[in-house]
Design a protein around this motif. Structure first.
Motif, PDB file in Angstrom:
ATOM      1  N   CYS A 117      -7.465  10.406   2.380  1.00  0.00           N
ATOM      2  CA  CYS A 117      -8.738  10.876   2.934  1.00  0.00           C
ATOM      3  C   CYS A 117      -9.137  12.177   2.250  1.00  0.00           C
ATOM      4  O   CYS A 117      -9.066  13.266   2.847  1.00  0.00           O
ATOM      5  CB  CYS A 117      -8.632  11.062   4.450  1.00  0.00           C
ATOM      6  SG  CYS A 117      -8.479   9.519   5.365  1.00  0.00           S
ATOM      7  N   ASP A 118      -9.556  12.088   1.000  1.00  0.00           N
ATOM      8  CA  ASP A 118      -9.967  13.278   0.262  1.00  0.00           C
ATOM      9  C   ASP A 118     -11.156  13.944   0.953  1.00  0.00           C
ATOM     10  O   ASP A 118     -12.074  13.270   1.431  1.00  0.00           O
ATOM     11  CB  ASP A 118     -10.368  12.909  -1.161  1.00  0.00           C
ATOM     12  CG  ASP A 118      -9.187  12.441  -1.999  1.00  0.00           C
ATOM     13  OD1 ASP A 118      -8.051  12.495  -1.504  1.00  0.00           O
ATOM     14  OD2 ASP A 118      -9.421  12.018  -3.151  1.00  0.00           O
ATOM     15  N   GLY A 119     -11.127  15.278   0.994  1.00  0.00           N
ATOM     16  CA  GLY A 119     -12.215  16.019   1.608  1.00  0.00           C
ATOM     17  C   GLY A 119     -12.178  16.060   3.119  1.00  0.00           C
ATOM     18  O   GLY A 119     -13.119  16.555   3.752  1.00  0.00           O
ATOM     19  N   LEU A 120     -11.107  15.587   3.716  1.00  0.00           N
ATOM     20  CA  LEU A 120     -11.003  15.522   5.181  1.00  0.00           C
ATOM     21  C   LEU A 120     -11.134  16.902   5.811  1.00  0.00           C
ATOM     22  O   LEU A 120     -10.536  17.874   5.346  1.00  0.00           O
ATOM     23  CB  LEU A 120      -9.667  14.898   5.570  1.00  0.00           C
ATOM     24  CG  LEU A 120      -9.304  14.924   7.058  1.00  0.00           C
ATOM     25  CD1 LEU A 120     -10.255  14.036   7.860  1.00  0.00           C
ATOM     26  CD2 LEU A 120      -7.852  14.489   7.262  1.00  0.00           C
ATOM     27  N   LYS A 121     -11.884  16.966   6.925  1.00  0.00           N
ATOM     28  CA  LYS A 121     -11.992  18.181   7.725  1.00  0.00           C
ATOM     29  C   LYS A 121     -11.675  17.856   9.176  1.00  0.00           C
ATOM     30  O   LYS A 121     -12.280  16.936   9.760  1.00  0.00           O
ATOM     31  CB  LYS A 121     -13.394  18.778   7.621  1.00  0.00           C
ATOM     32  CG  LYS A 121     -13.765  19.327   6.249  1.00  0.00           C
ATOM     33  CD  LYS A 121     -15.170  19.899   6.252  1.00  0.00           C
ATOM     34  CE  LYS A 121     -15.505  20.563   4.903  1.00  0.00           C
ATOM     35  NZ  LYS A 121     -15.462  19.598   3.803  1.00  0.00           N
ATOM     36  N   ILE A 137      -1.092  13.870   7.706  1.00  0.00           N
ATOM     37  CA  ILE A 137      -2.088  13.722   6.644  1.00  0.00           C
ATOM     38  C   ILE A 137      -1.339  13.508   5.344  1.00  0.00           C
ATOM     39  O   ILE A 137      -0.483  14.320   4.973  1.00  0.00           O
ATOM     40  CB  ILE A 137      -2.988  14.966   6.556  1.00  0.00           C
ATOM     41  CG1 ILE A 137      -3.673  15.196   7.908  1.00  0.00           C
ATOM     42  CG2 ILE A 137      -4.026  14.806   5.447  1.00  0.00           C
ATOM     43  CD1 ILE A 137      -4.431  16.496   7.995  1.00  0.00           C
ATOM     44  N   GLU A 138      -1.624  12.433   4.641  1.00  0.00           N
ATOM     45  CA  GLU A 138      -0.851  12.100   3.445  1.00  0.00           C
ATOM     46  C   GLU A 138      -1.756  11.640   2.309  1.00  0.00           C
ATOM     47  O   GLU A 138      -2.817  11.055   2.516  1.00  0.00           O
ATOM     48  CB  GLU A 138       0.190  11.025   3.771  1.00  0.00           C
ATOM     49  CG  GLU A 138      -0.365   9.765   4.401  1.00  0.00           C
ATOM     50  CD  GLU A 138       0.741   8.791   4.804  1.00  0.00           C
ATOM     51  OE1 GLU A 138       1.696   8.605   4.026  1.00  0.00           O
ATOM     52  OE2 GLU A 138       0.652   8.214   5.901  1.00  0.00           O
ATOM     53  N   GLY A 139      -1.300  11.967   1.109  1.00  0.00           N
ATOM     54  CA  GLY A 139      -1.987  11.500  -0.089  1.00  0.00           C
ATOM     55  C   GLY A 139      -3.439  11.918  -0.165  1.00  0.00           C
ATOM     56  O   GLY A 139      -4.265  11.191  -0.727  1.00  0.00           O
ATOM     57  N   SER A 140      -3.771  13.096   0.346  1.00  0.00           N
ATOM     58  CA  SER A 140      -5.171  13.516   0.432  1.00  0.00           C
ATOM     59  C   SER A 140      -5.384  14.842  -0.286  1.00  0.00           C
ATOM     60  O   SER A 140      -4.485  15.688  -0.324  1.00  0.00           O
ATOM     61  CB  SER A 140      -5.598  13.643   1.895  1.00  0.00           C
ATOM     62  OG  SER A 140      -5.418  12.413   2.591  1.00  0.00           O
ATOM     63  N   ARG A 141      -6.576  15.041  -0.806  1.00  0.00           N
ATOM     64  CA  ARG A 141      -6.933  16.271  -1.523  1.00  0.00           C
ATOM     65  C   ARG A 141      -8.075  16.987  -0.819  1.00  0.00           C
ATOM     66  O   ARG A 141      -8.887  16.362  -0.139  1.00  0.00           O
ATOM     67  CB  ARG A 141      -7.355  15.945  -2.959  1.00  0.00           C
ATOM     68  CG  ARG A 141      -6.275  15.279  -3.802  1.00  0.00           C
ATOM     69  CD  ARG A 141      -6.768  15.036  -5.211  1.00  0.00           C
ATOM     70  NE  ARG A 141      -5.743  14.431  -6.051  1.00  0.00           N
ATOM     71  CZ  ARG A 141      -5.883  14.179  -7.340  1.00  0.00           C
ATOM     72  NH1 ARG A 141      -7.022  14.464  -7.953  1.00  0.00           N
ATOM     73  NH2 ARG A 141      -4.900  13.643  -8.044  1.00  0.00           N
TER      74      ARG A 141
END
Length: 432
Positions: free
Chosen positions: A133-137, A181-185
């Motif tokens: 989930c790149d960009g997750l907030k 949270i995993e594999g996220s940028r």
């Protein structure tokens, strides 16, 4: 975000009628933050009893289907089991909003999950699960509540009844983390309170460029030892910043983690922890303010600065496992204010809880380029530095500009190649 938007739009255009396609394309053109959908729209009820897993997941899935946006938890107590965030979907908890774990653990169906340095094929997922989930907030003034007390009580009941309580496995009963949270940028966690987690609070695995800002990690003061309530576990991540946070837990406040076992360095799923920055935080309660381990291999480029420690804990703890090759280097703590009658400044020494004995030659480990400087205030003990004999090389440790009143001002240090004590004033507490 643009990439996710184009892919989602292309799929919608292929699968829905023209009129709906036009509406979808107009919706997708909106900025990610513009679409805000409350979980009550899908039927979630804030009565502190109803299990809202299905309703909240429907909201998440619908926002993802529309191309992204923010799922909003309004004021009230919403109970839920495991939830799975999707790419493009953020979560916001409004003031007085509580998203609470159910303690009916069938609402956390076991699945493959990263935990304690490896992947467990059938263990409890988190309350919030986010993968790729790149960009997750995850933001807001609300609370993620683990409702941990009955789960902690059950853990201690079973552990104390075990034939050898110290060998009772940590994963023996279902316990949910609050967030994995995993594999996220480019992840941001801001403002949220993590409270009474059944297990670890915030677990970051294989992520890059994460900011955890102004978050709180808490367990009740009247609970002596809530097991495994780590604040933030930084597991095989790169470039993580933790700033302005408050920790009052009964395990590690911040822990750098990775893999474990003799072949740990060959574990491609556990890259190094590289670039961890902790600043302007308050550590009120916990085992350690900053720990490396217990499952960790390579940890490097770590900075902790401008922090305050007011609890009886270890400021810096490097756990040296006898069964795991480890490389801890480039760890600097500076401008730390201590204010407690107990606690220990530094502990670099063997750690054997849950380590697996082996007849093979022990793997080699090293500790190097460790620096603590500008440490002031009052505390319990200076601490201990010692290697696993015949296994760990401890290189350079620099202690600079200490002015601390200590109950035990002696540093117990052995087996260090280069111990530099530069302008250290460690006065006994009765020295004035």
């Amino acid at each position: 975000m643009a990439c996710h938007t184009r892919r989602s739009l292309a799929l919608l255009l292929l699968t829905v009628p023209l009129g709906a396609s036009l509406r979808a394309s107009l919706a997708l053109a909106a900025p990610r933050s513009a679409r805000r959908v409350p979980i009550t729209r899908s039927g979630a009820v804030a009565d502190g009893r109803t299990i809202n897993t299905a309703a909240i997941q429907r909201t998440i899935d619908e926002v993802a289907r529309l191309g992204g946006g923010t799922v909003v938890v309004p004021a009230g107590v919403f109970v839920s089991g495991a939830l799975f965030l999707k790419p493009g979907v953020d979560l916001h908890l409004e003031r007085d909003a509580v998203l609470r774990c159910t303690t009916q653990m069938e609402n956390f169906p076991p699945r493959r999950t990263r935990i304690e340095g490896h992947f467990e094929e059938h263990f409890t997922p988190a309350l919030l699960n986010a993968a790729n989930c790149d960009g997750l907030k995850i933001t807001g003034e609300g609370t993620l509540d683990g409702a941990g007390r009955p789960i902690w009580d059950m853990f201690w009941k079973l552990r104390n009844a075990a034939p050898v309580p110290d060998e009772f496995p940590n994963l023996s009963i279902p316990r949910a983390r609050l967030a994995l949270i995993e594999g996220s940028r480019n992840v941001t966690i801001e403002g949220v309170t993590f409270r009474d987690s059944q297990f670890w609070n915030l677990h970051l695995y294989d992520c890059e460029d994460v900011l955890v800002r102004a978050a709180r990690f808490e367990v009740p003061d009247d609970y002596a030892q809530a097991p495994s309530t780590d604040g933030v576990d930084v597991d095989s991540c790169r470039r993580v910043t933790i700033e302005g946070c408050y920790f009052s837990v009964t395990d590690d406040c911040v822990a750098a983690k990775g893999s474990k076992g003799p072949q740990a360095l060959e574990d491609a799923s556990s890259p190094p922890v590289d670039g961890l920055h902790i600043r302007d935080c308050h550590f009120r309660r916990g085992h350690h303010a900053l720990a490396c381990g217990s499952e960790a291999t390579i940890v490097r480029n770590v900075t902790m600065e401008r922090c305050r420690v007011t609890g009886d804990m270890v400021l810096l703890r490097l756990k040296l496992r006898p069964d795991t090759p480890q490389d801890y280097r480039g760890i600097a703590l500076r401008d730390i204010v201590l204010d407690s009658g107990g606690g220990t400044i530094v502990s670099i020494e063997p750690w054997s809880q849950y380590a697996r004995p082996s007849d093979d030659a022990p793997p080699r480990s090293q500790v190097d380029a460790i620096a603590l400087e500008r440490i002031t205030g009052r505390f319990g003990a200076f601490g201990t530095i010692r290697p696993n004999p015949g296994q760990t090389r401890i290189g350079t440790v620099v202690l600079r500009d200490f002015d601390v009143r200590l109950a035990d001002p002696e540093l117990h240090a052995t087996g260090v190649d280069d111990l530099r004590r530069v302008r250290v004033t460690a006065r006994p507490v009765d020295a004035g």
